[in-house]
Design a protein around this motif. Sequence first.
Motif, mmCIF file in Angstrom:
data_model
loop_
_atom_site.group_PDB
_atom_site.id
_atom_site.type_symbol
_atom_site.label_atom_id
_atom_site.label_comp_id
_atom_site.label_asym_id
_atom_site.label_seq_id
_atom_site.Cartn_x
_atom_site.Cartn_y
_atom_site.Cartn_z
ATOM 1 N N GLN A 313 0.802 -1.217 0.000
ATOM 2 C CA GLN A 313 0.000 0.000 0.000
ATOM 3 C C GLN A 313 0.840 1.274 0.000
ATOM 4 O OE1 GLN A 313 -2.307 -0.755 3.515
ATOM 5 N NE2 GLN A 313 -3.917 -1.827 2.403
ATOM 6 N N TYR A 314 2.159 1.123 -0.081
ATOM 7 C CA TYR A 314 3.001 2.326 -0.085
ATOM 8 C C TYR A 314 2.731 3.165 -1.329
ATOM 9 C CZ TYR A 314 6.957 5.452 -0.364
ATOM 10 O OH TYR A 314 7.722 6.581 -0.476
ATOM 11 N N VAL A 315 2.585 4.458 -1.134
ATOM 12 C CA VAL A 315 2.432 5.390 -2.251
ATOM 13 C C VAL A 315 3.427 6.528 -2.075
ATOM 14 C CG1 VAL A 315 0.017 4.887 -2.753
ATOM 15 C CG2 VAL A 315 0.577 6.600 -1.033
ATOM 16 N N ASN A 453 -6.133 10.266 -7.372
ATOM 17 C CA ASN A 453 -6.217 11.025 -6.119
ATOM 18 C C ASN A 453 -4.863 11.502 -5.617
ATOM 19 O OD1 ASN A 453 -9.034 10.915 -5.672
ATOM 20 N ND2 ASN A 453 -8.847 8.782 -5.040
ATOM 21 N N MET A 454 -3.848 10.611 -5.676
ATOM 22 C CA MET A 454 -2.548 10.961 -5.120
ATOM 23 C C MET A 454 -1.920 12.133 -5.866
ATOM 24 S SD MET A 454 -2.390 9.203 -2.509
ATOM 25 C CE MET A 454 -0.911 10.113 -2.112
ATOM 26 N N ASN A 504 -6.576 6.178 3.097
ATOM 27 C CA ASN A 504 -6.486 5.829 4.515
ATOM 28 C C ASN A 504 -5.033 5.677 4.957
ATOM 29 O OD1 ASN A 504 -9.267 5.753 4.602
ATOM 30 N ND2 ASN A 504 -9.383 3.548 4.257
ATOM 31 N N VAL A 505 -4.211 5.092 4.070
ATOM 32 C CA VAL A 505 -2.819 4.829 4.412
ATOM 33 C C VAL A 505 -2.030 6.123 4.556
ATOM 34 C CG1 VAL A 505 -0.651 3.842 3.547
ATOM 35 C CG2 VAL A 505 -2.771 2.531 3.401
ATOM 36 N N VAL A 506 -2.249 7.075 3.648
ATOM 37 C CA VAL A 506 -1.397 8.281 3.622
ATOM 38 C C VAL A 506 -1.940 9.422 4.471
ATOM 39 C CG1 VAL A 506 -0.664 7.685 1.289
ATOM 40 C CG2 VAL A 506 -2.506 9.350 1.594
ATOM 41 N N TRP A 516 -7.423 18.180 4.093
ATOM 42 C CA TRP A 516 -8.774 18.496 3.638
ATOM 43 C C TRP A 516 -9.003 17.944 2.224
ATOM 44 C CZ3 TRP A 516 -9.749 21.157 -0.827
ATOM 45 C CH2 TRP A 516 -8.701 21.894 -1.394
ATOM 46 N N VAL A 517 -7.924 17.795 1.446
ATOM 47 C CA VAL A 517 -8.046 17.254 0.088
ATOM 48 C C VAL A 517 -8.530 15.811 0.147
ATOM 49 C CG1 VAL A 517 -6.830 16.766 -2.075
ATOM 50 C CG2 VAL A 517 -6.211 18.784 -0.717
ATOM 51 N N ILE A 518 -8.016 15.053 1.120
ATOM 52 C CA ILE A 518 -8.457 13.662 1.281
ATOM 53 C C ILE A 518 -9.944 13.613 1.603
ATOM 54 C CG2 ILE A 518 -8.273 11.672 2.830
ATOM 55 C CD1 ILE A 518 -5.312 12.032 2.883
#
Length: 658
Positions: A313-315, A453-454, A504-506, A516-518
Amino acid sequence: MLNSIRNYLSMESTGALMVSGEWGCGKTYHIEKEVMPALQEEGWNPVKVSLFGIESVNEIPLRIADNYKRPESDKGERTEKGKKRSCLCNWRKEKVAAKAAQIVSSISWLESFVDVKALVGNNSGLLYKLIPTEKTVIILDDIERVIDIIDVHILLGTINDLVEQRGYKVVVIANNSYMQQKSKEKLVFKEKVIEKTLVYEPDVVSIFKELCGKDDPITAFMTAQKAVEIIDPSYPSYKEDKGLQVELHNIRILKFALAHFSKIYEVCNAFLKDENKDTADSFLLSLWACTVGVAIEYKKDRLTYKDRLQFAQYVELSSIDWEFGDDDWKADGLFDDTQEDEEQEKQKEEKQREYTNRRITYIFKKLVKVHNFPVIVSLQIFDFVTAGMSLDKEGLKAVWEGYKNQVQRNNISPAYALLQKFIHSQWDMSNEEMADAVMQLAQYVEDGEFCDNMAYINSATYLQHFYPLTSFSKEDVQKKIRCGIDKMYNNKETLSLLDKQNLNVVETAIPTESRWVIEYEREKMDKITKANLDADIKEVLRQFNEDLPTLANRLTIQYGDTKTPDFLSYPILSHIPMEDIIDKVNKIQPKEVMALYHILNGRFLEYMVDHKVYEAELTFVRNLEQALARKNNNKTTYADILIEDHLKGVIKKIRSRE
């Protein structure tokens, strides 16, 4: 090293010589293969003894005697027969007597009749009389291991006796950092015993090039500058990380990493031979750096195979590091076991997950990104190194295809190319170039040029940090970010399986100003999820009744797969009614039993799902347990045996945790 030891041997001394170095750096190997043969050629008789595993100083003379080799000139040449034979005969008798005493000491019931310790001690001490002091060098290895077992003052007395009373030259091999942890013992030890200390640091680059071989296909690639810099402790960006420098001096870890990457290179070379060389080399270099990182973390017991989901799940996040100082990324001190609190087991688990995420981030930050290599997350490498599994060739090829597509997309898309420039090489831009780049990035974001999203999270981080370089206010920048996200989701009808889980991970790893972007992206995703939920529930019900193995594949991680399981944040199993469960259990097939086993084990015991999802889906587990209890068992089938062997056991484990 050799000259310094020669110097010590040539002088009158009142103490021992210490050769200090980290575990795994090759100091013992160097002394055995280089120093001892050279001393033998010069007429010295080196006797190397490991103290690992001894329980009493009385064992030291036994080990010295066992490793002592009498010089050829003393072995009974035919001239002076009687004297030589007599000496040799006495030597053998003393050695046999000492060995016999050692064996006798292991017979516990004799202690009632004989002072066994005195017997062994008296016999072992006699052996020194047969070992000449002239031209004998006693080399004591693993000295730091004995400090935890034998009182340091007793050990001091033994070594002092060898040096001052018996007149031997003594070289002590020790682990420097471990001795430093034993501060009081180290001070006493060095003051009373050690006359001079030599610090051994191997030439890692030379050793690495030798390990790579000369004629193997991998040699040219591995001995080129970029590949060597990854393992070079003197690489400029490594200088601030003392822990990493120590680990890169560990030859055992280096050999471990190289052995694994040799297989990885062999597999990759088969499908990369017709690809663009620059792209292929970037891919391989990234995998090599990642292999070194995973090998270090695995060998240091900081990562295990159980951490594979978090690794997957690493980004890659923006590289500003607003909230994280360098100390947060160091190898030590991130997880303190002394802070364990009995009533807060959940907090402990959360802290362990945070620690694991930092260790994974450490790999990519300190060994991959620092060299400007692309960040490539390969579960195949993680499994290969941490679990000893066979290398998944097809999975590794799929990772390459994904990377190649990303490169092509970045080459085609100016927006992604610019974002990558911010992430990897923003410091190369001049003042004027940076101001123009921030303005251009804001335009790409507002136009909705990104499709994940990232990309918007990373862009938002840079834009909110560097907006003073533009004519925009912070509110203007945030408005542009919302506009771009709206455009992206206007074109989306379905979601990537990784999207929500990655958020959720980051979430806790990005600056507060960007969180707030998430939330805004989650709102957009929830709308799509809600629109598609009814269709998803119907399909899951169909798969439960008609194709349970496929449902298991959707809900769990499969070996060699890089996808995130479906419905990690939604209790999909709670929608399966009791009547469907009863019907399935009564006509269940073996492969369906194992599918249920994998679903339960993955979602409930490997902690893959959200806590609220876990609680909601416990109803499914209880209903399945009841259905199995009611099952019509008129005959025993293979499926029945599998239920007893596997399914009921995993249900019992889950219920015990309620």
